[in-house]
Enzyme design. Structure first.
Site, PDB file in Angstrom:
ATOM      1  CD  GLU A   1      -3.079  -0.986   0.376  1.00 32.16           C
ATOM      2  OE1 GLU A   1      -3.394   0.165   0.029  1.00 32.16           O
ATOM      3  OE2 GLU A   1      -3.711  -1.997   0.001  1.00 32.16           O
TER       4      GLU A   1
ATOM      5  CB  CYS B 181      -1.479   7.326   1.379  1.00 35.50           C
ATOM      6  SG  CYS B 181      -3.099   6.684   1.798  1.00 35.50           S
TER       7      CYS B 181
HETATM    8  P1  NAD Z   1       8.381   4.625   4.853  1.00 34.32           P
HETATM    9  O1  NAD Z   1       8.379   3.796   3.636  1.00 34.32           O
HETATM   10  O2  NAD Z   1       9.526   5.530   5.083  1.00 34.32           O
HETATM   11  O3  NAD Z   1       8.289   3.704   6.164  1.00 34.32           O
HETATM   12  C1  NAD Z   1       7.298   2.691   6.302  1.00 34.32           C
HETATM   13  C2  NAD Z   1       7.812   1.606   7.232  1.00 34.32           C
HETATM   14  O4  NAD Z   1       9.002   1.044   6.672  1.00 34.32           O
HETATM   15  C3  NAD Z   1       8.177   2.082   8.633  1.00 34.32           C
HETATM   16  O5  NAD Z   1       7.660   1.153   9.562  1.00 34.32           O
HETATM   17  C4  NAD Z   1       9.694   2.112   8.651  1.00 34.32           C
HETATM   18  O6  NAD Z   1      10.217   1.773   9.898  1.00 34.32           O
HETATM   19  C5  NAD Z   1      10.062   1.047   7.620  1.00 34.32           C
HETATM   20  N1  NAD Z   1      11.303   1.383   6.909  1.00 34.32           N
HETATM   21  C6  NAD Z   1      11.765   2.621   6.604  1.00 34.32           C
HETATM   22  N2  NAD Z   1      12.920   2.524   5.921  1.00 34.32           N
HETATM   23  C7  NAD Z   1      13.208   1.205   5.803  1.00 34.32           C
HETATM   24  C8  NAD Z   1      14.271   0.462   5.213  1.00 34.32           C
HETATM   25  N3  NAD Z   1      15.295   1.067   4.612  1.00 34.32           N
HETATM   26  N4  NAD Z   1      14.228  -0.888   5.278  1.00 34.32           N
HETATM   27  C9  NAD Z   1      13.205  -1.510   5.873  1.00 34.32           C
HETATM   28  N5  NAD Z   1      12.181  -0.851   6.464  1.00 34.32           N
HETATM   29  C10 NAD Z   1      12.168   0.479   6.431  1.00 34.32           C
HETATM   30  O7  NAD Z   1       6.993   5.423   4.819  1.00 34.32           O
HETATM   31  P2  NAD Z   1       6.509   6.531   5.817  1.00 34.32           P
HETATM   32  O8  NAD Z   1       7.374   7.738   5.631  1.00 34.32           O
HETATM   33  O9  NAD Z   1       6.334   5.966   7.175  1.00 34.32           O
HETATM   34  O10 NAD Z   1       5.043   6.810   5.245  1.00 34.32           O
HETATM   35  C11 NAD Z   1       4.801   7.707   4.205  1.00 34.32           C
HETATM   36  C12 NAD Z   1       4.555   6.971   2.908  1.00 34.32           C
HETATM   37  O11 NAD Z   1       3.564   5.985   3.076  1.00 34.32           O
HETATM   38  C13 NAD Z   1       4.018   7.904   1.831  1.00 34.32           C
HETATM   39  O12 NAD Z   1       4.598   7.579   0.605  1.00 34.32           O
HETATM   40  C14 NAD Z   1       2.531   7.582   1.810  1.00 34.32           C
HETATM   41  O13 NAD Z   1       1.896   7.884   0.596  1.00 34.32           O
HETATM   42  C15 NAD Z   1       2.555   6.117   2.084  1.00 34.32           C
HETATM   43  N6  NAD Z   1       1.275   5.678   2.633  1.00 34.32           N
HETATM   44  C16 NAD Z   1       0.481   4.872   1.877  1.00 34.32           C
HETATM   45  C17 NAD Z   1      -0.763   4.497   2.366  1.00 34.32           C
HETATM   46  C18 NAD Z   1      -1.692   3.627   1.569  1.00 34.32           C
HETATM   47  O14 NAD Z   1      -2.668   3.148   2.135  1.00 34.32           O
HETATM   48  N7  NAD Z   1      -1.449   3.395   0.298  1.00 34.32           N
HETATM   49  C19 NAD Z   1      -1.169   4.920   3.624  1.00 34.32           C
HETATM   50  C20 NAD Z   1      -0.319   5.722   4.354  1.00 34.32           C
HETATM   51  C21 NAD Z   1       0.908   6.101   3.861  1.00 34.32           C
END
Ligand code: NAD
Length: 516
Positions: A223, A257
């Site tokens: 997602e 998002c």
């Molecule tokens: P992110 O991808 O930075 O982090 C998400 C998760 O991944 C966190 O739990 C984090 O600890 C982990 N993570 C971060 N870097 C990592 C790595 N290098 N290796 C492994 N795990 C890692 O996302 P975010 O900044 O928390 O959220 C924002 C993003 O999420 C935006 O792009 C937003 O559009 C998207 N989002 C999508 C939805 C949806 O339903 N489609 C909903 C909410 C947010």
């Protein structure tokens, strides 16, 4: 209320190992016997977890975002309660084997579709709606009978801490446990084998998760995010449309998002849109957004500076602020960014290249409706596409010629809330979907179970498969197979087997069997 940060003790490598190994062993033990009663018990516990702690959930989210009760209640607590209540009430129906429709050769076979648990699943959450985006998928994972590792975002520190405390208190540790940590701990988690990974976050990390999952051929639901366009056509009802658009843009300070990312319009509509946006801004925040309890703060200094750099870059490339006071009103100490609309935005600037994820709305002017379609199709498939128009056919033209996770006409944000709507992205905005029964399906394997009777007629029909096939030895076999396996008649063309003739043949066979 200004936000604060909390120190979360991250899970150690040893804790991660024991958590995964314990839940893996439980998944293996439970595959056959995680009863409906146990699933129901866990779902009821999840409902109580949310319902009995509304205040604590609100406090945690307020501390993470400075977000008001109304938004926390609507977007997080109620969303989890609605999903859980639906799963509790529908659990038995969802888990009942479903009949599979049969075409001719399978008419004699008893067939059903069972939904098996996948086993041990991992749910990784982002920071922007940190409660719902971990617990809503958990509902479907529990309903489907899995054991679950939850990894909330380390950046929403109060909510992550609360989730761990509540999960430990309410849920069975043989079924669900929490791992805390950031990229390093998540990387360690991804070293282990899971039977499904449900990831919500950025496309960049989505790629990392998908690559780790591929090592074990583990399935993933991704997602993700992206830039969701808003096409405001010349015939749009501006007062209603722009209220809906501006609400979707600025709830949670744009950190959503599927928030509208940018607005596309024609030169004819441009001035009217700006005038209406100014009115809406005054109407929503009569004392200014900074004083309004309904306007949140951005997550942290990193997000603040990222957004500032995007706007500075846009201003340097010719953009102008038309709503919101400009950079002078921004306050890093308070993490406050006013709702800001910019016009004359260069499509090549950084603001138009990356997901904004903040209360900033660029307005891009293009020649006409076809140019809007081209603009959207020149970029990655968005999570949501919004079209504002009073002309259904013009809106349909955009819908038919573009691709997006979901489309919403004359409103924003709705696709994520409806429990019957399969919410998810396409291409760079994600794969798979969830909500209500779709979440249950995401976390279960659809297993067809076939039983072929042993008595005379089915045995006779199916023995047409056996060698010798030869026309000389058993010409009837080829005839039976050719009849049974012939493709159905092509509609409107006189080719293939008639559906009616095929069913009459089967009926005649069954009657012949019983009466002669
Ligand atoms: P992110 O991808 O930075 O982090 C998400 C998760 O991944 C966190 O739990 C984090 O600890 C982990 N993570 C971060 N870097 C990592 C790595 N290098 N290796 C492994 N795990 C890692 O996302 P975010 O900044 O928390 O959220 C924002 C993003 O999420 C935006 O792009 C937003 O559009 C998207 N989002 C999508 C939805 C949806 O339903 N489609 C909903 C909410 C947010």
């Amino acid at each position: 209320m200004p936000k604060t940060e909390l120190n979360i003790p991250y899970s150690t490598a040893e804790e991660i190992r024991t958590t995964v190994e314990h839940l893996r062993a439980q998944a293996q033990a439970q595959t056959q016997r995680l009863s409906l009663a146990k699933r129901r018990e866990q779902l009821l516990a999840l409902y109580r977890l949310t319902d009995e702690n509304r205040e604590a959930i609100d406090d945690a989210l307020r501390a993470d975002f400075g977000r008001c009760y109304e938004d926390n209640n609507l977007c997080e607590t109620m969303a989890v309660l609605r999903e859980t209540a639906m799963a509790i009430n529908r659990l038995e129906t969802w888990c009942k084997p479903e009949p599979i429709p049969a075409e001719l050769p399978y008419k004699t076979v008893e067939m059903e579709l069972r939904r098996d648990p996948l086993g041990l699943v991992l749910i990784i959450g982002p920071w922007n709606y940190p409660f719902r985006l971990v617990l809503k998928p958990l509902v479907g994972a529990l309903a489907a009978g899995n054991t679950v590792v939850l990894k909330p975002s380390e950046l929403a520190t109060h909510t992550a801490t609360l989730i761990q405390r509540l999960v430990t208190k309410y849920l069975d540790p043989d079924v669900c446990r929490v791992v805390q940590g950031g990229p390093s701990e998540t990387t360690q988690l991804l070293e282990y084998r899971f039977d499904h990974i449900f990831f919500t976050g950025s496309p960049r990390v989505g790629q990392i998760v998908a690559a780790a999952a591929a090592r074990y051929l583990t399935t993933t639901t991704l997602e993700l995010g992206g830039k969701s366009p808003c096409c405001v056509l010349d015939d749009a009802d501006l007062p209603i449309s722009l209220r809906r658009l501006y609400w979707g843009k600025n709830i949670n300070a744009g950190q959503t998002c599927l928030a509208p990312d940018y607005l596309l319009c024609t030169p004819a509509a441009h001035d009217g849109i700006i005038a209406t946006l100014r009115q809406v801004q005054d109407e929503f925040y009569p004392d200014g957004p900074r004083e309004s309890p309904a306007f949140s703060r951005v997550l942290n200094v990193t997000q603040f500076r990222r957004l500032r750099a995007l706007v500075e870059d846009a201003l340097q490339t010719g953009a102008e602020v038309v709503v919101g006071g400009g950079l002078a009103d921004w306050d890093e100490a308070d993490l406050y960014i006013p709702p800001t609309c910019l016009t004359k935005v260069d499509p090549a600037c950084r603001l138009m290249q990356e997901e904004i994820f903040g209360p900033i709305l660029p307005i891009v002017t293009v020649a006409d409706l076809d140019a809007m379609i081209t603009f959207i199709n020149d970029r990655e498939h968005p999570l949501a596409l919004y079209v504002f128009s009073t002309d259904r056919r013009r809106a349909d033209r955009i819908i038919a010629r573009t691709s997006a996770g979901s489309v919403c006409v004359n409103d924003t944000m709705l696709p994520t809330e409806g429990l019957y709507i399969p919410f998810g992205g396409v291409g760079q905005s994600g794969m798979g979907n969830y909500n209500g029964r779709h979440t249950f399906h995401t976390f279960s394997h659809a297993k067809p179970v076939l039983r072929n009777p042993l008595f005379f007629l089915p045995n006779l029909i199916w023995s047409a498969r056996y060698p010798p096939y030869g026309h000389g030895a058993a010409p009837w076999k080829a005839r039976v197979l050719n009849f049974l396996l012939a493709p159905e008649k092509l509609r409107g063309l006189n080719r293939g087997r008639s559906f009616v003739a095929a069913n009459v043949a089967v009926l005649a066979g069954i009657l012949a069997y019983y009466f002669f």
